[in-house]
Design an enzyme around this catalytic site. Structure first.
Site, PDB file in Angstrom:
ATOM      1  N   HIS A  63       9.937  -9.794 -51.409  1.00  0.00           N
ATOM      2  CA  HIS A  63      10.719 -10.521 -52.408  1.00  0.00           C
ATOM      3  C   HIS A  63       9.768 -11.354 -53.258  1.00  0.00           C
ATOM      4  O   HIS A  63       8.548 -11.366 -53.012  1.00  0.00           O
ATOM      5  CB  HIS A  63      11.794 -11.384 -51.748  1.00  0.00           C
ATOM      6  CG  HIS A  63      11.274 -12.497 -50.899  1.00  0.00           C
ATOM      7  ND1 HIS A  63      10.638 -12.280 -49.693  1.00  0.00           N
ATOM      8  CD2 HIS A  63      11.284 -13.849 -51.072  1.00  0.00           C
ATOM      9  CE1 HIS A  63      10.299 -13.430 -49.156  1.00  0.00           C
ATOM     10  NE2 HIS A  63      10.676 -14.405 -49.983  1.00  0.00           N
ATOM     11  N   HIS A  65       9.409 -14.683 -53.962  1.00  0.00           N
ATOM     12  CA  HIS A  65       8.948 -16.044 -53.735  1.00  0.00           C
ATOM     13  C   HIS A  65       7.421 -16.017 -53.673  1.00  0.00           C
ATOM     14  O   HIS A  65       6.815 -15.068 -53.147  1.00  0.00           O
ATOM     15  CB  HIS A  65       9.535 -16.613 -52.442  1.00  0.00           C
ATOM     16  CG  HIS A  65      10.932 -17.138 -52.621  1.00  0.00           C
ATOM     17  ND1 HIS A  65      11.834 -17.222 -51.595  1.00  0.00           N
ATOM     18  CD2 HIS A  65      11.579 -17.615 -53.732  1.00  0.00           C
ATOM     19  CE1 HIS A  65      12.980 -17.730 -52.052  1.00  0.00           C
ATOM     20  NE2 HIS A  65      12.847 -17.957 -53.349  1.00  0.00           N
ATOM     21  N   ASP A  67       4.956 -17.299 -52.029  1.00  0.00           N
ATOM     22  CA  ASP A  67       4.130 -17.127 -50.832  1.00  0.00           C
ATOM     23  C   ASP A  67       4.122 -15.698 -50.329  1.00  0.00           C
ATOM     24  O   ASP A  67       3.421 -15.383 -49.358  1.00  0.00           O
ATOM     25  CB  ASP A  67       4.588 -18.087 -49.719  1.00  0.00           C
ATOM     26  CG  ASP A  67       6.061 -17.945 -49.364  1.00  0.00           C
ATOM     27  OD1 ASP A  67       6.889 -17.834 -50.289  1.00  0.00           O
ATOM     28  OD2 ASP A  67       6.392 -17.945 -48.161  1.00  0.00           O
ATOM     29  N   HIS A  68       4.862 -14.811 -50.996  1.00  0.00           N
ATOM     30  CA  HIS A  68       4.878 -13.401 -50.608  1.00  0.00           C
ATOM     31  C   HIS A  68       4.275 -12.486 -51.676  1.00  0.00           C
ATOM     32  O   HIS A  68       4.063 -11.303 -51.402  1.00  0.00           O
ATOM     33  CB  HIS A  68       6.311 -12.957 -50.304  1.00  0.00           C
ATOM     34  CG  HIS A  68       6.883 -13.625 -49.096  1.00  0.00           C
ATOM     35  ND1 HIS A  68       6.946 -13.033 -47.847  1.00  0.00           N
ATOM     36  CD2 HIS A  68       7.391 -14.875 -48.934  1.00  0.00           C
ATOM     37  CE1 HIS A  68       7.478 -13.872 -46.985  1.00  0.00           C
ATOM     38  NE2 HIS A  68       7.760 -14.998 -47.629  1.00  0.00           N
ATOM     39  N   HIS A 140      18.438 -13.270 -47.947  1.00  0.00           N
ATOM     40  CA  HIS A 140      17.678 -14.466 -48.281  1.00  0.00           C
ATOM     41  C   HIS A 140      18.338 -15.143 -49.488  1.00  0.00           C
ATOM     42  O   HIS A 140      19.454 -14.783 -49.882  1.00  0.00           O
ATOM     43  CB  HIS A 140      16.223 -14.062 -48.554  1.00  0.00           C
ATOM     44  CG  HIS A 140      15.246 -15.183 -48.597  1.00  0.00           C
ATOM     45  ND1 HIS A 140      15.285 -16.253 -47.733  1.00  0.00           N
ATOM     46  CD2 HIS A 140      14.174 -15.401 -49.416  1.00  0.00           C
ATOM     47  CE1 HIS A 140      14.284 -17.067 -48.015  1.00  0.00           C
ATOM     48  NE2 HIS A 140      13.600 -16.586 -49.035  1.00  0.00           N
ATOM     49  N   ASP A 210      11.906 -12.539 -45.644  1.00  0.00           N
ATOM     50  CA  ASP A 210      12.633 -13.656 -45.080  1.00  0.00           C
ATOM     51  C   ASP A 210      14.119 -13.284 -45.023  1.00  0.00           C
ATOM     52  O   ASP A 210      14.618 -12.599 -45.910  1.00  0.00           O
ATOM     53  CB  ASP A 210      12.481 -14.872 -45.955  1.00  0.00           C
ATOM     54  CG  ASP A 210      11.035 -15.316 -46.159  1.00  0.00           C
ATOM     55  OD1 ASP A 210      10.124 -14.607 -45.736  1.00  0.00           O
ATOM     56  OD2 ASP A 210      10.825 -16.355 -46.779  1.00  0.00           O
ATOM     57  N   HIS A 268       5.980 -16.156 -39.906  1.00  0.00           N
ATOM     58  CA  HIS A 268       6.500 -16.976 -40.999  1.00  0.00           C
ATOM     59  C   HIS A 268       6.826 -18.374 -40.491  1.00  0.00           C
ATOM     60  O   HIS A 268       7.898 -18.919 -40.730  1.00  0.00           O
ATOM     61  CB  HIS A 268       7.725 -16.315 -41.645  1.00  0.00           C
ATOM     62  CG  HIS A 268       8.028 -16.836 -43.016  1.00  0.00           C
ATOM     63  ND1 HIS A 268       8.917 -17.861 -43.246  1.00  0.00           N
ATOM     64  CD2 HIS A 268       7.562 -16.485 -44.237  1.00  0.00           C
ATOM     65  CE1 HIS A 268       8.991 -18.108 -44.534  1.00  0.00           C
ATOM     66  NE2 HIS A 268       8.173 -17.283 -45.157  1.00  0.00           N
TER      67      HIS A 268
END
Length: 303
Positions: A63, A65, A67-68, A140, A210, A268
């Site tokens: 996805h 976000h 941090d990914h 998520h 997530d 995570h």
């Protein structure tokens, strides 16, 4: 070292810590490398873990976000400085394709390889030699996907002494590996079970990060050999986990038990945990075979 190996480059959540980088993994299948999520600093971890850039052929983003996925432009920029032969395929949610394409065109103008951006959608998103990759929905705060990497069915093992005894020609051995019987020159049918032994089991790995706790995730990953499931918080923060679109370690254990997987990897982790012992303990109450991810960890996928 087996033919199917998971390498953890980062297992932290949104805020990097001295212990943990943001989410990133590299799955090695034989000589091919495939990445799952690409947080910041991923290319440095690849070098630290001796994972060569020129073998990386696919990247799967769960996805959008940061941090990914924010490590993706930096990784591709670094790869463009090296001799990479094959093209690169990036699978990611459709709404991020134009943005990532513009960023890579700006920062990676001199890349010696082509980049194909493929929209993630439920179903098979890649068919790679020996493997299929299937995307499935996660739950998520924004569109998110998990990925399952499944080995294709393997061929049976030839029994060399029986090949010699029945004088099986070389040109027929491939068909026998695939399950065919053999007919001798005298017309006798020799059953395949006499000529071969069982194939090695086809292995599978599923990545879930997530997501909130949802039984549909368990159904999607049913029976996989190795499951990575986010476990951002302990049970005392279950309400916060749901509010932020995450799972607790106990909920990850429940998903593993419901899905009947072989091994569960927790990851995570929130920055609040310098030790994840409490998360492993809570997941282990729900499911017996639990491993905590850590940056630099390598796991051979086996049964």
């Amino acid at each position: 070292m087996g033919d199917f190996q998971l390498n953890i480059l980062g297992c932290g959540s949104a805020t990097p810590t001295p212990l943990r980088n943001p989410s990133a993994q590299v799955l090695r299948y034989k000589r091919r490398l495939m990445m799952i999520d690409c947080g910041e600093g991923t290319q440095a971890m690849m070098r630290r873990m001796n994972l060569p850039f020129n073998r990386l052929t696919h990247i799967f983003i769960s996805h959008l976000h940061g941090d990914h996925c924010l490590g993706l432009p930096g990784l591709i920029s670094t790869m463009s400085l090296h001799e990479k032969g094959d093209n690169l395929t990036v699978v990611l949610p459709a709404e991020g394709i134009d943005m990532m394409r513009r960023m890579t065109e700006f920062f990676c103008r001199d890349a010696s390889f082509n980049i194909d951006f493929i929209p993630a959608a439920p179903g098979i998103v890649a068919d790679i030699s020996g493997l299929t990759v299937e995307a499935f929905p996660l739950y998520h705060r924004m569109p998110a996907f998990g990925y399952i990497f499944r080995e294709k069915l393997k061929k049976r093992h030839i029994r060399g002494e029986m090949m010699d005894f029945y004088r099986v020609p070389l040109w027929q051995r491939q068909a026998i590996k695939e399950g065919a019987d053999f007919i001798t020159a005298e017309g006798e049918t020799v059953p395949n079970s006499r000529l071969t032994t069982d194939a090695d089991p086809a292995l599978s790995y599923a990545y879930c990060s997530d997501t909130v706790f949802d039984p549909r995730v368990a159904e999607a990953v049913r029976g996989v050999d190795l499951l990575y499931h986010e476990s951002t918080y302990d049970s005392s923060l279950e309400a916060k986990a749901r509010q932020r679109g995450h799972s607790t370690a106990a909920q990850a254990g429940k998903i593993a038990a419901m899905a009947g997987v072989h091994t569960l990897i927790l990851g995570h982790f929130s920055q609040r945990y310098s030790s994840v012992d409490i998360l492993v303990e809570e997941a282990s109450r729900e499911f017996p075979n639990v491993i905590a991810a850590r940056d630099g960890l390598r796991i051979d996928i086996c049964r």
